[in-house]
Design an enzyme around this catalytic site. Structure first.
Site, PDB file in Angstrom:
ATOM      1  N   ASP A  33       0.880  -1.166   0.000  1.00 26.31           N
ATOM      2  CA  ASP A  33       0.000   0.000   0.000  1.00 26.31           C
ATOM      3  C   ASP A  33       0.918   1.217   0.000  1.00 26.31           C
ATOM      4  OD1 ASP A  33      -1.561   2.211   0.773  1.00 26.31           O
ATOM      5  OD2 ASP A  33      -2.774   1.041   2.161  1.00 26.31           O
ATOM      6  N   CYS A  66       1.253   3.012   3.323  1.00 24.09           N
ATOM      7  CA  CYS A  66       1.613   2.230   4.502  1.00 24.09           C
ATOM      8  C   CYS A  66       3.049   2.551   4.924  1.00 24.09           C
ATOM      9  CB  CYS A  66       1.461   0.742   4.170  1.00 24.09           C
ATOM     10  SG  CYS A  66       2.367  -0.375   5.232  1.00 24.09           S
ATOM     11  N   CYS A  81       5.365  -0.431   4.555  1.00 28.54           N
ATOM     12  CA  CYS A  81       5.626  -0.728   3.138  1.00 28.54           C
ATOM     13  C   CYS A  81       6.692   0.234   2.612  1.00 28.54           C
ATOM     14  CB  CYS A  81       4.359  -0.587   2.310  1.00 28.54           C
ATOM     15  SG  CYS A  81       3.047  -1.736   2.752  1.00 28.54           S
ATOM     16  N   ARG A  91      -5.030  -0.762   1.571  1.00 28.01           N
ATOM     17  CA  ARG A  91      -5.739  -1.254   2.761  1.00 28.01           C
ATOM     18  C   ARG A  91      -7.080  -0.570   2.991  1.00 28.01           C
ATOM     19  NH1 ARG A  91      -2.354   0.423   7.156  1.00 28.01           N
ATOM     20  NH2 ARG A  91      -1.881   2.046   5.683  1.00 28.01           N
TER      21      ARG A  91
END
Length: 162
Positions: free
Chosen positions: A40, A43, A46, A70
């Site tokens: 994502d 994120c 991430c 998400r």
């Protein structure tokens, strides 16, 4: 654990059915390991994982990214994933998005793989991002530094071989 082995095989079959052309790929020329990362762009973990992509690749790990916004369909994260896909240089746009850089959210290019990849993530049981599927189908949940990630992949590989 036979149940987990079956789950690994099912996850692997689903992930392997995604054409490489529908992924963003960063890999050394001859990777020892290949992982698929559900990611994502908004994120933080991430982003941290992607910030280590050079170290990950240097350890012989190829990374195949697939999108898993998400917050779901129609959200800003979803639109950013589509903007990355529609960019002329997808990897550059992805890296810009992962570092908080600007994206052209007005660019469209027709159908993108974001919806299919999001659904795939739901099918394989993604609970959060990053979610990592190894080449044996093992599920690694969350961020791990490059050296930790290598150890987790190796442990998953060893477990798959019994």
């Amino acid at each position: 654990n036979l149940t987990e082995a079956r789950r690994d095989q099912a996850r692997l079959a689903l992930v392997d059915a995604v054409p490489r052309s529908q992924m963003l790929i960063r890999s050394p020329p001859n990777p020892r390991y290949t992982i698929t990362v559900f990611t994502d762009v908004d994120c933080p973990f991430c982003r941290k994982l992607h910030s280590e992509i050079d170290q990950i690749n240097a350890l012989g790990i190829g990374v195949r990214y697939v999108f898993f916004p998400r917050t779901g369909p129609g959200t800003l994260s979803w639109h950013k994933a589509e903007a990355v896909w529609c960019a002329p240089d997808r990897m550059a746009a992805f890296t810009a998005a992962m570092t908080g850089g600007p994206l052209d959210l007005t660019r469209t290019c027709g159908a993108t793989p974001v919806a299919r990849e999001y659904q795939l993530g739901r099918e394989v049981g993604v609970r959060g991002t990053p979610a990592i599927i190894t080449s044996t189908g093992a599920y690694i949940d969350g961020f791990a530094s490059a050296p930790e990630l290598l150890r987790e992949i190796q442990a998953a590989d060893a477990g798959a071989r019994g």
